[in-house]
Design a protein around this motif. Structure first.
Motif, PDB file in Angstrom:
ATOM      1  N   SER A  19      -1.195 -15.093 -22.607  1.00  0.00           N
ATOM      2  CA  SER A  19      -2.377 -14.800 -23.429  1.00  0.00           C
ATOM      3  C   SER A  19      -3.684 -15.086 -22.687  1.00  0.00           C
ATOM      4  CB  SER A  19      -2.328 -15.594 -24.732  1.00  0.00           C
ATOM      5  OG  SER A  19      -2.312 -16.976 -24.452  1.00  0.00           O
ATOM      6  N   ILE A  20      -3.620 -15.871 -21.638  1.00  0.00           N
ATOM      7  CA  ILE A  20      -4.822 -16.194 -20.857  1.00  0.00           C
ATOM      8  C   ILE A  20      -5.444 -14.929 -20.268  1.00  0.00           C
ATOM      9  CG2 ILE A  20      -3.631 -16.630 -18.664  1.00  0.00           C
ATOM     10  CD1 ILE A  20      -6.344 -18.906 -19.895  1.00  0.00           C
ATOM     11  N   LEU A  21      -4.638 -13.893 -20.077  1.00  0.00           N
ATOM     12  CA  LEU A  21      -5.154 -12.629 -19.542  1.00  0.00           C
ATOM     13  C   LEU A  21      -6.248 -12.048 -20.427  1.00  0.00           C
ATOM     14  CD1 LEU A  21      -1.897 -10.758 -18.482  1.00  0.00           C
ATOM     15  CD2 LEU A  21      -3.573 -11.831 -16.996  1.00  0.00           C
ATOM     16  N   LEU A  22      -6.128 -12.256 -21.715  1.00  0.00           N
ATOM     17  CA  LEU A  22      -7.075 -11.668 -22.656  1.00  0.00           C
ATOM     18  C   LEU A  22      -8.352 -12.479 -22.787  1.00  0.00           C
ATOM     19  CD1 LEU A  22      -4.478 -10.625 -25.357  1.00  0.00           C
ATOM     20  CD2 LEU A  22      -5.375  -9.265 -23.476  1.00  0.00           C
ATOM     21  N   LYS A  23      -8.377 -13.679 -22.209  1.00  0.00           N
ATOM     22  CA  LYS A  23      -9.579 -14.516 -22.290  1.00  0.00           C
ATOM     23  C   LYS A  23     -10.664 -14.088 -21.312  1.00  0.00           C
ATOM     24  CE  LYS A  23      -8.105 -18.773 -24.313  1.00  0.00           C
ATOM     25  NZ  LYS A  23      -8.397 -20.181 -24.290  1.00  0.00           N
ATOM     26  N   ASP A  24     -10.254 -13.493 -20.208  1.00  0.00           N
ATOM     27  CA  ASP A  24     -11.218 -13.040 -19.200  1.00  0.00           C
ATOM     28  C   ASP A  24     -11.936 -11.811 -19.748  1.00  0.00           C
ATOM     29  OD1 ASP A  24     -12.692 -12.280 -17.029  1.00  0.00           O
ATOM     30  OD2 ASP A  24     -10.987 -11.883 -15.720  1.00  0.00           O
ATOM     31  N   ARG A  25     -13.196 -11.962 -20.101  1.00  0.00           N
ATOM     32  CA  ARG A  25     -13.954 -10.872 -20.718  1.00  0.00           C
ATOM     33  C   ARG A  25     -14.606  -9.958 -19.687  1.00  0.00           C
ATOM     34  NH1 ARG A  25     -11.449  -9.713 -24.429  1.00  0.00           N
ATOM     35  NH2 ARG A  25     -13.096  -8.300 -24.997  1.00  0.00           N
ATOM     36  N   THR A  26     -14.245 -10.124 -18.414  1.00  0.00           N
ATOM     37  CA  THR A  26     -14.738  -9.230 -17.377  1.00  0.00           C
ATOM     38  C   THR A  26     -14.220  -7.819 -17.605  1.00  0.00           C
ATOM     39  OG1 THR A  26     -14.678 -11.064 -15.830  1.00  0.00           O
ATOM     40  CG2 THR A  26     -14.890  -8.875 -14.885  1.00  0.00           C
ATOM     41  N   VAL A  27     -12.987  -7.733 -18.072  1.00  0.00           N
ATOM     42  CA  VAL A  27     -12.367  -6.438 -18.341  1.00  0.00           C
ATOM     43  C   VAL A  27     -11.955  -6.373 -19.810  1.00  0.00           C
ATOM     44  CG1 VAL A  27     -11.511  -6.151 -15.988  1.00  0.00           C
ATOM     45  CG2 VAL A  27     -10.069  -7.264 -17.672  1.00  0.00           C
ATOM     46  N   SER A  28     -11.743  -5.161 -20.304  1.00  0.00           N
ATOM     47  CA  SER A  28     -11.291  -5.006 -21.691  1.00  0.00           C
ATOM     48  C   SER A  28      -9.847  -5.483 -21.823  1.00  0.00           C
ATOM     49  CB  SER A  28     -11.399  -3.546 -22.121  1.00  0.00           C
ATOM     50  OG  SER A  28     -10.394  -2.776 -21.500  1.00  0.00           O
ATOM     51  N   SER A  29      -9.414  -5.720 -23.042  1.00  0.00           N
ATOM     52  CA  SER A  29      -8.035  -6.144 -23.288  1.00  0.00           C
ATOM     53  C   SER A  29      -7.054  -5.091 -22.785  1.00  0.00           C
ATOM     54  CB  SER A  29      -7.805  -6.381 -24.780  1.00  0.00           C
ATOM     55  OG  SER A  29      -8.650  -7.380 -25.237  1.00  0.00           O
ATOM     56  N   PHE A  30      -7.366  -3.828 -23.042  1.00  0.00           N
ATOM     57  CA  PHE A  30      -6.501  -2.740 -22.598  1.00  0.00           C
ATOM     58  C   PHE A  30      -6.395  -2.726 -21.076  1.00  0.00           C
ATOM     59  CE2 PHE A  30      -5.605   1.696 -21.469  1.00  0.00           C
ATOM     60  CZ  PHE A  30      -4.437   1.905 -22.198  1.00  0.00           C
ATOM     61  N   GLU A  31      -7.520  -2.870 -20.392  1.00  0.00           N
ATOM     62  CA  GLU A  31      -7.516  -2.875 -18.926  1.00  0.00           C
ATOM     63  C   GLU A  31      -6.716  -4.060 -18.402  1.00  0.00           C
ATOM     64  OE1 GLU A  31     -11.868  -0.735 -18.266  1.00  0.00           O
ATOM     65  OE2 GLU A  31     -11.728  -2.922 -18.323  1.00  0.00           O
ATOM     66  N   ALA A  32      -6.831  -5.213 -19.054  1.00  0.00           N
ATOM     67  CA  ALA A  32      -6.081  -6.397 -18.628  1.00  0.00           C
ATOM     68  C   ALA A  32      -4.578  -6.180 -18.779  1.00  0.00           C
ATOM     69  CB  ALA A  32      -6.521  -7.612 -19.433  1.00  0.00           C
ATOM     70  N   ILE A  33      -4.181  -5.551 -19.878  1.00  0.00           N
ATOM     71  CA  ILE A  33      -2.756  -5.276 -20.106  1.00  0.00           C
ATOM     72  C   ILE A  33      -2.229  -4.295 -19.067  1.00  0.00           C
ATOM     73  CG2 ILE A  33      -1.134  -4.179 -21.701  1.00  0.00           C
ATOM     74  CD1 ILE A  33      -2.911  -5.391 -23.977  1.00  0.00           C
ATOM     75  N   VAL A  34      -2.976  -3.234 -18.820  1.00  0.00           N
ATOM     76  CA  VAL A  34      -2.564  -2.237 -17.816  1.00  0.00           C
ATOM     77  C   VAL A  34      -2.458  -2.885 -16.446  1.00  0.00           C
ATOM     78  CG1 VAL A  34      -3.305  -0.158 -16.580  1.00  0.00           C
ATOM     79  CG2 VAL A  34      -3.456  -0.245 -19.075  1.00  0.00           C
ATOM     80  N   GLU A  35      -3.441  -3.681 -16.089  1.00  0.00           N
ATOM     81  CA  GLU A  35      -3.443  -4.356 -14.788  1.00  0.00           C
ATOM     82  C   GLU A  35      -2.239  -5.295 -14.658  1.00  0.00           C
ATOM     83  OE1 GLU A  35      -6.934  -6.280 -12.085  1.00  0.00           O
ATOM     84  OE2 GLU A  35      -6.752  -7.039 -14.125  1.00  0.00           O
ATOM     85  N   PHE A  36      -1.941  -6.026 -15.710  1.00  0.00           N
ATOM     86  CA  PHE A  36      -0.801  -6.943 -15.707  1.00  0.00           C
ATOM     87  C   PHE A  36       0.515  -6.184 -15.524  1.00  0.00           C
ATOM     88  CE2 PHE A  36       2.664  -8.906 -18.142  1.00  0.00           C
ATOM     89  CZ  PHE A  36       2.799 -10.104 -17.446  1.00  0.00           C
ATOM     90  N   LEU A  37       0.692  -5.118 -16.285  1.00  0.00           N
ATOM     91  CA  LEU A  37       1.929  -4.345 -16.188  1.00  0.00           C
ATOM     92  C   LEU A  37       2.089  -3.715 -14.810  1.00  0.00           C
ATOM     93  CD1 LEU A  37       1.983  -2.629 -19.698  1.00  0.00           C
ATOM     94  CD2 LEU A  37       3.452  -4.494 -18.894  1.00  0.00           C
ATOM     95  N   LYS A  38       0.998  -3.267 -14.220  1.00  0.00           N
ATOM     96  CA  LYS A  38       1.040  -2.623 -12.898  1.00  0.00           C
ATOM     97  C   LYS A  38       1.278  -3.654 -11.795  1.00  0.00           C
ATOM     98  CE  LYS A  38       0.270   0.866 -10.055  1.00  0.00           C
ATOM     99  NZ  LYS A  38       1.539   1.282  -9.488  1.00  0.00           N
ATOM    100  N   ASP A  39       0.492  -4.733 -11.805  1.00  0.00           N
ATOM    101  CA  ASP A  39       0.548  -5.703 -10.704  1.00  0.00           C
ATOM    102  C   ASP A  39       1.703  -6.700 -10.821  1.00  0.00           C
ATOM    103  OD1 ASP A  39      -1.682  -4.499  -9.677  1.00  0.00           O
ATOM    104  OD2 ASP A  39      -3.076  -6.040 -10.357  1.00  0.00           O
ATOM    105  N   GLU A  40       1.939  -7.214 -12.011  1.00  0.00           N
ATOM    106  CA  GLU A  40       2.930  -8.274 -12.178  1.00  0.00           C
ATOM    107  C   GLU A  40       4.325  -7.764 -12.511  1.00  0.00           C
ATOM    108  OE1 GLU A  40       2.171 -11.376 -11.387  1.00  0.00           O
ATOM    109  OE2 GLU A  40       0.122 -10.678 -10.978  1.00  0.00           O
ATOM    110  N   LYS A  41       4.397  -6.699 -13.295  1.00  0.00           N
ATOM    111  CA  LYS A  41       5.703  -6.169 -13.712  1.00  0.00           C
ATOM    112  C   LYS A  41       6.125  -4.951 -12.900  1.00  0.00           C
ATOM    113  CE  LYS A  41       6.345  -9.120 -17.030  1.00  0.00           C
ATOM    114  NZ  LYS A  41       7.418 -10.102 -16.978  1.00  0.00           N
ATOM    115  N   ASN A  42       5.250  -4.493 -12.006  1.00  0.00           N
ATOM    116  CA  ASN A  42       5.533  -3.365 -11.108  1.00  0.00           C
ATOM    117  C   ASN A  42       5.926  -2.082 -11.843  1.00  0.00           C
ATOM    118  OD1 ASN A  42       5.057  -4.882  -8.711  1.00  0.00           O
ATOM    119  ND2 ASN A  42       7.035  -5.854  -9.037  1.00  0.00           N
ATOM    120  N   PHE A  43       5.282  -1.837 -12.973  1.00  0.00           N
ATOM    121  CA  PHE A  43       5.500  -0.592 -13.698  1.00  0.00           C
ATOM    122  C   PHE A  43       4.693   0.517 -13.025  1.00  0.00           C
ATOM    123  CE2 PHE A  43       7.422  -3.211 -16.686  1.00  0.00           C
ATOM    124  CZ  PHE A  43       7.882  -2.516 -17.794  1.00  0.00           C
TER     125      PHE A  43
END
Length: 91
Positions: A19-43
């Motif tokens: 959930s800490i990903l959503l605390k960084d307000r530099t990017v939108s929640s959607f962008e944070a989720i996409v970035e996480f799935l791409k970088d961490e989960k290799n989708f």
């Protein structure tokens, strides 16, 4: 474009995300989720698009927008840090 879910998406019924990903307000929640799935989960962009019910071009754009925002944030932080050190060295 085929909207069939890949085997990896079918196998996973849920994806854990810090959930800490959503605390960084530099990017939108959607962008944070996409970035996480791409970088961490290799989708792939396609897999993320199917998972989030979005077009993979939108996913690509969101991912690159997040990277650009984070790069700008960190480069500004580095410039501020360097300027602070310069000020201290002048004293």
């Amino acid at each position: 474009m085929s909207r069939k879910p890949s085997t990896r998406i079918k196998e996973k019924t849920s994806i854990n995300m810090p959930s800490i990903l959503l605390k960084d307000r530099t990017v939108s929640s959607f962008e944070a989720i996409v970035e996480f799935l791409k970088d961490e989960k290799n989708f792939t962009y396609h897999e993320i698009g199917v998972l989030l019910n979005r077009n993979e071009r939108n996913i690509w754009e969101s991912y690159h927008r997040a990277k650009k925002k984070r790069k700008n944030k960190y480069s500004q932080t580095v410039v501020t840090f360097v300027n602070n050190i310069k000020k201290k060295l002048r004293k």
